[in-house]
Design a protein around this motif. Structure first.
Motif, PDB file in Angstrom:
ATOM      1  N   TYR A  37      48.209  60.208  34.564  1.00  0.00           N
ATOM      2  CA  TYR A  37      47.402  59.526  35.976  1.00  0.00           C
ATOM      3  C   TYR A  37      48.853  59.296  36.569  1.00  0.00           C
ATOM      4  CZ  TYR A  37      42.899  58.560  33.938  1.00  0.00           C
ATOM      5  OH  TYR A  37      41.521  58.774  33.617  1.00  0.00           O
ATOM      6  N   ARG A  38      48.474  59.166  37.998  1.00  0.00           N
ATOM      7  CA  ARG A  38      49.596  58.873  38.871  1.00  0.00           C
ATOM      8  C   ARG A  38      49.043  57.630  39.991  1.00  0.00           C
ATOM      9  NH1 ARG A  38      50.547  64.353  42.132  1.00  0.00           N
ATOM     10  NH2 ARG A  38      48.724  64.512  43.281  1.00  0.00           N
ATOM     11  N   GLN A  39      50.173  57.101  40.370  1.00  0.00           N
ATOM     12  CA  GLN A  39      49.769  55.895  41.570  1.00  0.00           C
ATOM     13  C   GLN A  39      50.836  55.785  42.474  1.00  0.00           C
ATOM     14  OE1 GLN A  39      49.003  52.108  40.125  1.00  0.00           O
ATOM     15  NE2 GLN A  39      47.798  51.600  42.031  1.00  0.00           N
ATOM     16  N   GLY A  42      50.437  52.187  47.722  1.00  0.00           N
ATOM     17  CA  GLY A  42      49.207  51.885  48.668  1.00  0.00           C
ATOM     18  C   GLY A  42      48.062  52.673  48.089  1.00  0.00           C
ATOM     19  N   LYS A  43      47.964  53.566  47.142  1.00  0.00           N
ATOM     20  CA  LYS A  43      46.915  54.311  46.666  1.00  0.00           C
ATOM     21  C   LYS A  43      46.463  53.879  45.411  1.00  0.00           C
ATOM     22  CE  LYS A  43      47.937  58.450  49.426  1.00  0.00           C
ATOM     23  NZ  LYS A  43      48.215  59.786  49.641  1.00  0.00           N
ATOM     24  N   GLN A  44      45.226  54.097  45.114  1.00  0.00           N
ATOM     25  CA  GLN A  44      44.669  53.980  43.660  1.00  0.00           C
ATOM     26  C   GLN A  44      44.986  54.861  42.661  1.00  0.00           C
ATOM     27  OE1 GLN A  44      40.295  53.873  44.226  1.00  0.00           O
ATOM     28  NE2 GLN A  44      40.242  51.591  44.372  1.00  0.00           N
ATOM     29  N   ARG A  45      45.132  54.313  41.445  1.00  0.00           N
ATOM     30  CA  ARG A  45      45.605  55.391  40.434  1.00  0.00           C
ATOM     31  C   ARG A  45      44.634  56.458  40.105  1.00  0.00           C
ATOM     32  NH1 ARG A  45      47.612  52.868  34.781  1.00  0.00           N
ATOM     33  NH2 ARG A  45      48.859  51.694  36.370  1.00  0.00           N
ATOM     34  N   ASP A  89      53.401  64.607  45.688  1.00  0.00           N
ATOM     35  CA  ASP A  89      53.482  64.354  44.367  1.00  0.00           C
ATOM     36  C   ASP A  89      54.219  63.100  43.854  1.00  0.00           C
ATOM     37  OD1 ASP A  89      53.738  67.795  43.800  1.00  0.00           O
ATOM     38  OD2 ASP A  89      51.785  66.625  43.490  1.00  0.00           O
ATOM     39  N   THR A  90      54.626  62.713  45.014  1.00  0.00           N
ATOM     40  CA  THR A  90      55.679  61.198  44.460  1.00  0.00           C
ATOM     41  C   THR A  90      54.761  60.191  44.265  1.00  0.00           C
ATOM     42  OG1 THR A  90      57.439  61.854  46.051  1.00  0.00           O
ATOM     43  CG2 THR A  90      57.320  59.506  45.678  1.00  0.00           C
ATOM     44  N   ALA A  91      55.025  59.482  43.035  1.00  0.00           N
ATOM     45  CA  ALA A  91      54.195  58.531  42.331  1.00  0.00           C
ATOM     46  C   ALA A  91      54.831  58.048  41.122  1.00  0.00           C
ATOM     47  CB  ALA A  91      53.018  58.992  42.096  1.00  0.00           C
ATOM     48  N   VAL A  92      54.098  56.900  40.696  1.00  0.00           N
ATOM     49  CA  VAL A  92      54.575  56.706  39.371  1.00  0.00           C
ATOM     50  C   VAL A  92      53.532  57.318  38.374  1.00  0.00           C
ATOM     51  CG1 VAL A  92      54.686  54.520  37.663  1.00  0.00           C
ATOM     52  CG2 VAL A  92      55.483  54.587  40.141  1.00  0.00           C
ATOM     53  N   TYR A  93      53.928  57.895  37.271  1.00  0.00           N
ATOM     54  CA  TYR A  93      53.200  58.842  36.355  1.00  0.00           C
ATOM     55  C   TYR A  93      52.984  57.899  35.190  1.00  0.00           C
ATOM     56  CZ  TYR A  93      53.075  62.881  39.438  1.00  0.00           C
ATOM     57  OH  TYR A  93      52.976  63.535  40.795  1.00  0.00           O
ATOM     58  N   THR A 115      56.570  56.208  34.685  1.00  0.00           N
ATOM     59  CA  THR A 115      57.814  56.840  35.021  1.00  0.00           C
ATOM     60  C   THR A 115      57.836  57.455  36.356  1.00  0.00           C
ATOM     61  OG1 THR A 115      59.385  58.528  34.216  1.00  0.00           O
ATOM     62  CG2 THR A 115      56.964  59.151  33.964  1.00  0.00           C
ATOM     63  N   GLN A 116      58.899  57.136  37.421  1.00  0.00           N
ATOM     64  CA  GLN A 116      58.878  57.406  38.635  1.00  0.00           C
ATOM     65  C   GLN A 116      59.233  58.994  38.855  1.00  0.00           C
ATOM     66  OE1 GLN A 116      58.298  55.186  41.493  1.00  0.00           O
ATOM     67  NE2 GLN A 116      58.250  57.435  42.584  1.00  0.00           N
ATOM     68  N   VAL A 117      58.406  59.528  39.652  1.00  0.00           N
ATOM     69  CA  VAL A 117      58.675  60.787  40.225  1.00  0.00           C
ATOM     70  C   VAL A 117      58.824  60.822  41.632  1.00  0.00           C
ATOM     71  CG1 VAL A 117      57.691  63.187  40.344  1.00  0.00           C
ATOM     72  CG2 VAL A 117      57.713  62.105  38.182  1.00  0.00           C
TER      73      VAL A 117
END
Length: 121
Positions: A37-39, A42-45, A89-93, A115-117
């Motif tokens: 998953y990613r978040q 300001g957005k939902q996972r 695609d930037t998010a915490v995965y 993990t941050q991407v």
């Protein structure tokens, strides 16, 4: 006790590639579905990709054709190969695995620490 340990997040330029990995550790009898998953801020996972015990995969429309999920049952690991990365695609995965622990009556979902991407334009 079961822990999921993630690795592989990084800063990468648009068009680049990254591989995320997630290994389960602890008292594990079996592992069912695995996923990523990613978040974003300001957005939902949201679900990125998942894979069943038989290898059936499912991907979010936004990553189809660019991301590939793999599992290695012997290593209790799931990986996410990400190609042609975009700034969106930037998010915490986060990885997740449905684990049946020894002594547990039913399996439960475990989550990695994230993990941050970051994809720069």
């Amino acid at each position: 006790q079961v822990q999921l340990v993630e690795s592989g997040g990084d800063l990468v330029q648009a068009g680049g590639s990254l591989t995320l990995s997630c290994v389960a550790r602890g008292s594990i009898f079996s592992i069912n579905d695995m996923g990523w998953y990613r978040q974003a801020p300001g957005k939902q996972r949201e679900l990125v990709a998942s894979i069943t015990t038989t290898g059936t995969t499912n991907y979010a429309d936004s990553v189809k054709g660019r991301f590939t999920i793999f599992r290695d049952n012997a290593k209790k690991a799931v990986s996410l190969q990400m190609n042609v990365l975009k700034p969106e695609d930037t998010a915490v995965y986060y990885c997740t695995q449905r684990v049946q622990g020894y002594g547990a009556f039913i399996p439960r979902d475990y989550w990695g620490q994230g993990t941050q991407v970051t994809v720069s334009s």
